[in-house]
Write a protein that holds these residues in place. Structure first.
Motif, short mmCIF file in Angstrom:
data_model
loop_
_atom_site.label_atom_id
_atom_site.label_comp_id
_atom_site.label_asym_id
_atom_site.label_seq_id
_atom_site.Cartn_x
_atom_site.Cartn_y
_atom_site.Cartn_z
N VAL A 97 40.66 44.38 40.40
CA VAL A 97 40.68 43.13 39.65
C VAL A 97 39.38 42.35 39.84
N TYR A 98 39.05 41.57 38.82
CA TYR A 98 37.89 40.67 38.93
C TYR A 98 38.16 39.43 38.10
N CYS A 99 37.39 38.38 38.39
CA CYS A 99 37.48 37.13 37.64
C CYS A 99 36.09 36.50 37.60
N ASN A 145 39.70 43.96 45.21
CA ASN A 145 39.05 42.81 44.56
C ASN A 145 37.58 43.12 44.36
N MET A 146 37.17 43.22 43.09
CA MET A 146 35.76 43.44 42.78
C MET A 146 34.98 42.13 42.83
N GLY A 147 35.70 41.02 42.79
CA GLY A 147 35.04 39.72 42.88
C GLY A 147 34.67 39.15 41.53
N ALA A 148 33.42 38.81 41.38
CA ALA A 148 32.95 38.09 40.20
C ALA A 148 32.46 39.03 39.09
N PHE A 149 32.79 38.68 37.87
CA PHE A 149 32.33 39.43 36.71
C PHE A 149 30.81 39.45 36.64
N GLU A 150 30.18 38.40 37.12
CA GLU A 150 28.72 38.31 37.10
C GLU A 150 28.10 39.50 37.85
#
Length: 141
Positions: free
Chosen positions: A96-98, A120-125
């Motif tokens: 997942v990411y956001c 958790n992949m973390g940030a879309f950036e």
């Protein structure tokens, strides 16, 4: 008269919670780099899920191949959540990411509580900075 050893009591309750499958905690969720996430997705060993809200997807795009399940829909009575839980394999890792990684962490915990393996992949950036493929969904999604 007896004395309670707080350390032993703590260990007892920690073991009891572990044995009863207590809820996942924030520290139980591994992180994953965008590159590793993409490789696992390409190898069909993982799903990638964007947990941002609709406006964020329209504004900045999303990882190519990612599913969309906003964290606001990850509640028990949401039809979107029920469909995800009922139709998604638990054999694959759900990555997942956001926008920043905070909602992704909460979503990952929710997934683990429902029998999924999650990361958790973390940030879309970070996905964008890695030069990985991005798509822009239709406005009506």
């Amino acid at each position: 008269m007896f004395t309670i050893n707080l350390a032993r009591l703590f260990v007892f309750f920690a073991a009891l919670l572990s044995a009863t499958g207590a809820n996942a905690s924030v520290t139980d969720i591994p992180g994953i780099s965008p590159q590793d996430a993409y490789e696992q997705f390409k190898n069909q060993t993982a799903l990638i899920v964007d947990v941002r809200e609709h406006g964020e997807l329209i504004e900045s795009g999303m990882a190519e191949g990612a599913l969309w399940l906003a964290t606001s829909k990850m509640v028990d009575d949401s039809p979107e959540w029920r469909q995800f839980v009922d139709t998604t394999t638990r054999e694959k890792l759900v990555i997942v990411y956001c926008r920043s990684g905070k909602r992704a962490q909460k979503a990952a915990v929710r997934l683990v509580e429902n029998g999924f393996r999650a990361a958790n992949m973390g940030a879309f950036e970070a996905w964008k900075k890695a030069g990985l493929p991005i798509v822009f969904p239709a406005v009506g999604l």
